[in-house]
Design a protein around this motif. Structure first.
Motif, mmCIF file in Angstrom:
data_model
loop_
_atom_site.group_PDB
_atom_site.id
_atom_site.type_symbol
_atom_site.label_atom_id
_atom_site.label_comp_id
_atom_site.label_asym_id
_atom_site.label_seq_id
_atom_site.Cartn_x
_atom_site.Cartn_y
_atom_site.Cartn_z
ATOM 1 N N LYS A 263 0.847 -1.204 0.000
ATOM 2 C CA LYS A 263 0.000 0.000 0.000
ATOM 3 C C LYS A 263 0.872 1.239 0.000
ATOM 4 C CE LYS A 263 -4.210 -1.886 1.825
ATOM 5 N NZ LYS A 263 -3.766 -3.245 2.248
ATOM 6 N N LYS A 264 2.040 1.081 0.603
ATOM 7 C CA LYS A 264 2.990 2.199 0.548
ATOM 8 C C LYS A 264 4.108 1.789 -0.402
ATOM 9 C CE LYS A 264 6.190 5.052 3.032
ATOM 10 N NZ LYS A 264 6.367 5.842 1.868
ATOM 11 N N ASP A 301 3.702 -4.763 1.915
ATOM 12 C CA ASP A 301 4.184 -3.951 3.049
ATOM 13 C C ASP A 301 4.767 -4.900 4.080
ATOM 14 O OD1 ASP A 301 3.181 -1.418 2.121
ATOM 15 O OD2 ASP A 301 1.178 -2.169 2.570
#
Ligand code: ADP
Length: 380
Positions: A263-264, A301
């Protein structure tokens, strides 16, 4: 061994010195004793004699040094049966020849206390033990340094051999192809001249790559490499790298799949080096897989960072090689198959770049089944 002899020797010497010293003290004590006895009007039995002697002994000994446990007796010289027989003690005898007294002797028995004697040279023992330990450590350091030097020189000569071999092939190919291109017959034939030009172009590309790789490593080695960190969309970068390499995969009837779950994915990385390492890992996945290869790229992640996976279903790596493939120049011998030629520098470079980013690289692999490389990059 030497030290044990040395301790034993020192012990004997110290004991001899000690005996000499006690004999001297006993001489003085005998004189003191006679003086004390003469001053007293009448000595009241052996208990009093014993008491006087004890205080004299203590006085003289305390003046000089600390003693191990001792005991003594005062005997009549005529009484031969009272000779002591204590094997664990050092026995000293001194005649007490006082005026107006029957001749007597003092028999002093001092415990043969090795610890007492050795304790006086304990400092030396510790010092010499320390020196021996330091000597042994220095010897080990020297040996391991020499072994490392030997390894480095073997690696260097391997590298020169490998490098010469790698350079020879493209140079020879370029030379043959350009020679052909110079012929009028070939120049008139468009297909042939295109084929030879392509060969020259590709071989030149191979040479360029080789020089670039050696230069990248050299930068790391002499410490001049500085990372230029820049906020980068890693998903986009990985996508670009896989796109750039797609042609090579398709040429081998292979496929590549992407599974970007992180997600990051914006991280501060050095874009040039980072895209190099993704390309290196993808190139290896192709190089060490048979045709119809399958490559899977993924992100997730992971512990305040991102985990990038590059998996293939190729030849895999035997357990014993897995830890060493990230070492400089380390290669797994796989015969002289054309497409598995290399220098053993790729994964070393990858590891160095990732470590410079504060991350790590690991591999899971099974021979004949494939490999999965995992890169972890922390959030800075
Ligand atoms: P090179 O490929 O030039 O030999 P690398 O440092 O890239 O050097 O790799 C070191 C060794 O690790 C290779 O010789 C090869 O045996 C092994 N290796 C690397 N990647 C893979 C892979 N994807 N599959 C199987 N073996 C691999």
């Amino acid at each position: 061994m030497m030290q044990a002899f040395w301790i034993l020797d020192s012990y004997k010497e110290r004991k001899a010195h000690f005996s000499e010293h006690v004999n001297h003290i006993l001489d003085q004590v005998a004189q003191d004793y006679c003086e004390e006895i003469a001053q007293l009007p009448k000595v009241n039995g052996s208990a009093r004699e014993h008491q006087i002697m004890d205080s004299l002994l203590q006085f003289r000994f305390v003046q000089t040094e600390k003693l191990p446990a001792y005991s003594f007796r005062i005997i009549d010289n005529s009484d031969k049966s009272l000779k002591p027989k204590q094997s664990k003690s050092i026995i000293f005898t001194q005649i007490l020849d006082c005026k107006n007294q029957t001749k007597k002797s003092i028999i002093l028995s001092i415990r043969d206390d090795k610890i007492y004697f050795i304790s006086s040279i304990l400092g030396w023992i510790i010092l010499s033990s320390l020196l021996i330990i330091i000597g042994i450590i220095a010897l080990f350091i020297n040996i391991s340094f020499l072994r490392r030097q030997k390894k480095v020189s073997r690696i260097q000569s391997d590298f020169i051999g490998n490098m010469t071999h790698e350079l020879k092939t493209p140079i020879a190919t370029i030379s043959v192809a350009s020679e052909m291109l110079m012929k009028d017959k070939v120049l008139d034939d468009r297909t042939k001249s295109k084929r030879y030009s392509t060969i020259i172009f590709e071989e030149n590309l191979r040479l360029k790559k080789l020089v670039e790789r050696v230069m990248q490593i050299a930068l790391f080695e002499n410490g001049t490499m500085r990372l230029k960190l820049k906020e980068t969309d890693l998903h986009q970068m990985i996508g670009n790298s896989s796109e750039a390499i797609k042609m090579l995969i398709e040429k081998r009837d292979g496929s590549i799949t992407l599974e970007m779950k992180a997600k990051k994915f914006n991280y501060k990385v050095d874009t040039t080096h980072f895209s190099n390492i993704i390309t290196n890992l993808l190139e290896n996945a192709i190089k060490y897989s048979p045709d119809n290869l399958v490559i899977h790229l993924s992100t997730i992640d992971y512990s305040e960072g991102i985990l990038i996976g590059i998996a293939d279903q190729g030849m895999g790596i035997a357990k014993k090689h897995q830890e060493r493939i990230f070492d400089r120049f380390y290669r797994v011998e796989s015969g002289d198959v054309q497409n598995t030629q290399g220098f053993g520098l790729g994964l070393y470079y990858v590891r160095r770049v990732i470590e410079a980013h504060g991350g790590f690289i690991k591999v899971q692999s099974e021979e004949g089944k494939g490999s999965r490389f995992e890169i972890y990059i922390p959030q800075l």
